[in-house]
Design an enzyme around this catalytic site. Structure first.
Site, PDB file in Angstrom:
ATOM      1  N   GLY A   1      54.618  39.138  54.020  1.00  0.00           N
ATOM      2  CA  GLY A   1      54.752  39.592  55.314  1.00  0.00           C
ATOM      3  C   GLY A   1      55.313  40.975  56.014  1.00  0.00           C
ATOM      4  O   GLY A   1      56.664  40.539  56.619  1.00  0.00           O
TER       5      GLY A   1
ATOM      6  N   SER B   1      53.295  43.574  57.508  1.00  0.00           N
ATOM      7  CA  SER B   1      52.788  44.729  58.526  1.00  0.00           C
ATOM      8  C   SER B   1      52.359  43.606  59.689  1.00  0.00           C
ATOM      9  O   SER B   1      52.434  42.852  59.486  1.00  0.00           O
ATOM     10  CB  SER B   1      51.404  45.201  57.439  1.00  0.00           C
ATOM     11  OG  SER B   1      51.149  46.160  56.591  1.00  0.00           O
TER      12      SER B   1
ATOM     13  N   SER C   1      48.124  39.378  53.277  1.00  0.00           N
ATOM     14  CA  SER C   1      46.895  38.659  52.106  1.00  0.00           C
ATOM     15  C   SER C   1      47.620  37.697  51.259  1.00  0.00           C
ATOM     16  O   SER C   1      48.215  37.321  50.926  1.00  0.00           O
ATOM     17  CB  SER C   1      46.798  39.768  50.465  1.00  0.00           C
ATOM     18  OG  SER C   1      46.107  41.072  50.793  1.00  0.00           O
TER      19      SER C   1
ATOM     20  N   GLU D   1      55.004  46.667  43.715  1.00  0.00           N
ATOM     21  CA  GLU D   1      53.902  47.098  44.377  1.00  0.00           C
ATOM     22  C   GLU D   1      53.161  48.454  44.024  1.00  0.00           C
ATOM     23  O   GLU D   1      52.184  48.043  44.145  1.00  0.00           O
ATOM     24  CB  GLU D   1      54.269  46.750  45.652  1.00  0.00           C
ATOM     25  CG  GLU D   1      52.889  46.573  46.729  1.00  0.00           C
ATOM     26  CD  GLU D   1      53.025  46.033  47.771  1.00  0.00           C
ATOM     27  OE1 GLU D   1      53.744  45.422  48.734  1.00  0.00           O
ATOM     28  OE2 GLU D   1      51.820  46.606  48.525  1.00  0.00           O
TER      29      GLU D   1
HETATM   30  C1  LIG Z   1      43.265  45.437  51.687  1.00  0.00           C
HETATM   31  C2  LIG Z   1      44.313  45.169  51.939  1.00  0.00           C
HETATM   32  C3  LIG Z   1      45.551  44.188  52.105  1.00  0.00           C
HETATM   33  C4  LIG Z   1      46.875  44.154  52.452  1.00  0.00           C
HETATM   34  N1  LIG Z   1      47.565  43.264  52.571  1.00  0.00           N
HETATM   35  C5  LIG Z   1      49.288  43.450  53.119  1.00  0.00           C
HETATM   36  C6  LIG Z   1      49.731  42.417  52.919  1.00  0.00           C
HETATM   37  O1  LIG Z   1      49.406  41.422  51.798  1.00  0.00           O
HETATM   38  N2  LIG Z   1      51.018  42.014  53.421  1.00  0.00           N
HETATM   39  C7  LIG Z   1      51.640  43.532  54.651  1.00  0.00           C
HETATM   40  O2  LIG Z   1      51.844  43.131  54.692  1.00  0.00           O
HETATM   41  N3  LIG Z   1      49.865  44.376  54.925  1.00  0.00           N
HETATM   42  C8  LIG Z   1      48.944  44.709  54.229  1.00  0.00           C
HETATM   43  N4  LIG Z   1      48.001  45.050  54.364  1.00  0.00           N
HETATM   44  C9  LIG Z   1      48.630  46.068  54.923  1.00  0.00           C
HETATM   45  C10 LIG Z   1      48.521  47.446  54.493  1.00  0.00           C
HETATM   46  O3  LIG Z   1      50.191  47.895  53.828  1.00  0.00           O
HETATM   47  C11 LIG Z   1      48.410  48.362  55.926  1.00  0.00           C
HETATM   48  O4  LIG Z   1      46.857  48.859  56.269  1.00  0.00           O
HETATM   49  C12 LIG Z   1      49.293  50.506  55.201  1.00  0.00           C
HETATM   50  O5  LIG Z   1      50.588  49.777  55.602  1.00  0.00           O
HETATM   51  C13 LIG Z   1      48.866  50.960  56.555  1.00  0.00           C
HETATM   52  O6  LIG Z   1      48.990  50.858  57.922  1.00  0.00           O
HETATM   53  P1  LIG Z   1      48.556  50.599  58.915  1.00  0.00           P
HETATM   54  O7  LIG Z   1      47.541  49.495  59.289  1.00  0.00           O
HETATM   55  O8  LIG Z   1      49.169  49.714  59.940  1.00  0.00           O
HETATM   56  O9  LIG Z   1      48.410  52.457  59.475  1.00  0.00           O
HETATM   57  P2  LIG Z   1      48.767  53.241  60.357  1.00  0.00           P
HETATM   58  O10 LIG Z   1      50.482  53.359  59.961  1.00  0.00           O
HETATM   59  O11 LIG Z   1      48.727  53.094  61.999  1.00  0.00           O
HETATM   60  O12 LIG Z   1      47.779  54.561  59.653  1.00  0.00           O
HETATM   61  C14 LIG Z   1      47.178  55.504  60.051  1.00  0.00           C
HETATM   62  C15 LIG Z   1      46.829  56.532  59.368  1.00  0.00           C
HETATM   63  O13 LIG Z   1      47.495  57.146  60.115  1.00  0.00           O
HETATM   64  C16 LIG Z   1      48.067  57.761  59.162  1.00  0.00           C
HETATM   65  N5  LIG Z   1      49.576  58.120  58.980  1.00  0.00           N
HETATM   66  C17 LIG Z   1      50.583  56.713  59.938  1.00  0.00           C
HETATM   67  N6  LIG Z   1      51.955  57.658  59.429  1.00  0.00           N
HETATM   68  C18 LIG Z   1      51.189  58.970  59.168  1.00  0.00           C
HETATM   69  C19 LIG Z   1      52.270  59.786  58.734  1.00  0.00           C
HETATM   70  N7  LIG Z   1      54.082  59.418  58.957  1.00  0.00           N
HETATM   71  N8  LIG Z   1      52.534  61.573  58.299  1.00  0.00           N
HETATM   72  C20 LIG Z   1      50.367  61.245  58.039  1.00  0.00           C
HETATM   73  N9  LIG Z   1      50.313  59.783  57.988  1.00  0.00           N
HETATM   74  C21 LIG Z   1      50.402  59.499  58.499  1.00  0.00           C
HETATM   75  C22 LIG Z   1      47.942  56.593  57.902  1.00  0.00           C
HETATM   76  O14 LIG Z   1      48.278  57.354  56.311  1.00  0.00           O
HETATM   77  C23 LIG Z   1      46.661  56.168  57.893  1.00  0.00           C
HETATM   78  O15 LIG Z   1      45.893  57.254  57.595  1.00  0.00           O
HETATM   79  C24 LIG Z   1      47.150  45.411  53.676  1.00  0.00           C
HETATM   80  C25 LIG Z   1      45.580  46.236  53.504  1.00  0.00           C
HETATM   81  C26 LIG Z   1      44.816  46.325  53.242  1.00  0.00           C
HETATM   82  C27 LIG Z   1      44.016  47.344  53.324  1.00  0.00           C
END
Ligand SMILES: Cc1cc2nc3c(=O)[nH]c(=O)nc-3n(C[C@H](O)[C@H](O)[C@H](O)COP(=O)(O)OP(=O)(O)OC[C@H]3O[C@@H](n4cnc5c(N)ncnc54)[C@H](O)[C@@H]3O)c2cc1C
Length: 376
Positions: free
Chosen positions: A124, A126, A160, A243
């Protein structure tokens, strides 16, 4: 340097491959089996073979075996498509975190269930406004007015396996006044505690493995705090190394590649070049993972390992799509044979490889700033 694995490890890998192929038959698809292949029964089979907690110290219930042995087993299992997800997260990162940061009492309480394949964990981290930026976590844990523990309120997303998990390793805000990355702590939350609502999210492939998790005044005992109070940031960065640097990031769709390859037109020199590039990439990725496995990578280099390996997985998905042709653009089981369905599913799923566990953009930032020392 000798890159050839000793014979006993080759044998162990062959055994794991056989076990993996048999187990994969029970799964809907063999691809991405470490994250979507939830099979609690198989987790227990892994335990019976001594393949969970393999490298953990014997005094903590682990197998005391080498990192290379674990590498060989899980490379074979995941490449074959074995549904390891029910055991994977805990084996990959919660157990190691508990070993590094937990108390003896916590290790005694939680590690045996992981090693036995009977307890399932989710991560937990994100939240809707805190993905890449972990310091933005707002789920808060406040001292329980009626006891010595915590009360947790907030929301996680993309968690997940949360719909089937027993425990959530959650990052929570425990100091509202501290600078954002200094007020976070790691809490283990019992997923059967009152006040938790789990809502699966349907992904683009139709799967429901990740979830929204809502916490409403959830009681968490004081001794569920792992490591240092307000010390999560450092601990989570350490956990992310486990991870990001593992073999799961390279072989998620290896089985698909193996199944599609015989259909490729190897009389076409461009196809041959592409296969050569993918095979070369696979071998480079494997060496990078092996270096992480042996603890020989530079600090934070798992960011580069994950970036390289997951971009390769995406190229594999593209390649499989081109081999299958237009059939692979229709994710409709009624009109597709099984292989086309798998290819089409993997094309849809592949963008996730470079998002989960830290996006490629963020990992390139880490690599640039912390490994190469480039200006911010
Ligand atoms: C299949 C899958 C399984 C997952 N499982 C888990 C889980 O079990 N537990 C959990 O906690 N999370 C999980 N996640 C979440 C995952 O860790 C996040 O989606 C990821 O860290 C990106 O965060 P966000 O989706 O909020 O995107 P954001 O952080 O909002 O980013 C959006 C876009 O902006 C870009 N960006 C953001 N900040 C910057 C920066 N400083 N410089 C350049 N580019 C930037 C990113 O690269 C991305 O392209 C999962 C995601 C997926 C797809």
């Amino acid at each position: 340097m000798d890159f050839v694995l000793p014979g006993d490890l080759e044998e162990l890998g062959a055994e794991a491959r056989e076990v993996g192929l048999a187990a994969a038959k029970r799964a809907d698809v063999p691809e991405d089996s470490w994250i979507v292949g939830h099979d609690r029964q198989f987790a227990q089979e892994l335990a019976q073979r001594g393949w969970l907690g393999m490298t953990w110290p014997v005094e903590h219930g682990g197998g005391g075996r080498s990192a290379l042995e674990r590498f060989v087993v899980f490379e074979a299992l995941i490449s074959a498509g074995a549904p390891v997800a029910a055991a994977w997260f805990a084996d990959r990162q919660m157990g190691p975190s508990m070993l590094q940061f937990g108390t003896d009492e916590q290790r005694a309480r939680w590690l045996p269930g992981i090693v036995a394949g009977t307890s399932m964990w989710c991560i937990g981290m994100s939240e809707p406004d805190a993905g890449s930026n972990v310091a933005g976590v707002r789920t808060r844990a406040v001292p329980d007015p009626g006891g010595d523990g915590w009360r947790v309120t907030g929301q996680k997303i993309w968690t997940s396996g949360a719909n089937d998990a027993d425990w959530c390793y959650a990052v929570c805000r425990t100091d509202l006044d501290a600078p954002p990355h200094q007020g976070l702590s790691d809490l283990v939350i019992d997923m059967s505690a009152p006040g938790i609502t789990v809502q699966p999210i349907v992904d683009v492939t139709g799967n429901r493995h990740f979830c929204e998790v809502f916490f409403e005044d959830v009681p968490v005992p004081a001794d569920h705090l792992v490591g240092e109070l307000n010390g999560s940031f450092r601990q989570i960065m350490r956990q992310m190394e486990h991870e990001r640097g593992g073999i799961d990031r390279l072989v998620s769709n290896r089985r698909l590649y193996e199944d599609v390859l015989p259909l490729a037109d190897t009389g076409d020199p461009l196809v041959r070049q592409e296969i050569a590039a993918l095979e070369t990439g696979y071998r480079i990725g494997r060496l990078l993972v092996l270096r992480e496995t042996l603890g020989q990578g530079p600090k934070q280099f798992s960011a580069a390992t994950k970036t390289f390996c997951t971009e390769l997985e995406q190229r594999v998905a593209d390649f499989c799509g081109r081999v299958l042709g237009p059939a692979a653009t229709l994710n409709d089981p009624s009109v597709l044979d099984d292989l086309a369905r798998r290819v089409s599913r993997n094309i849809c799923y592949a963008p996730a490889y470079t998002i989960m566990g830290g996006t490629t953009q963020i990992l390139r930032n880490i690599l640039g700033e912390r490994t190469l020392g480039l200006p911010r």
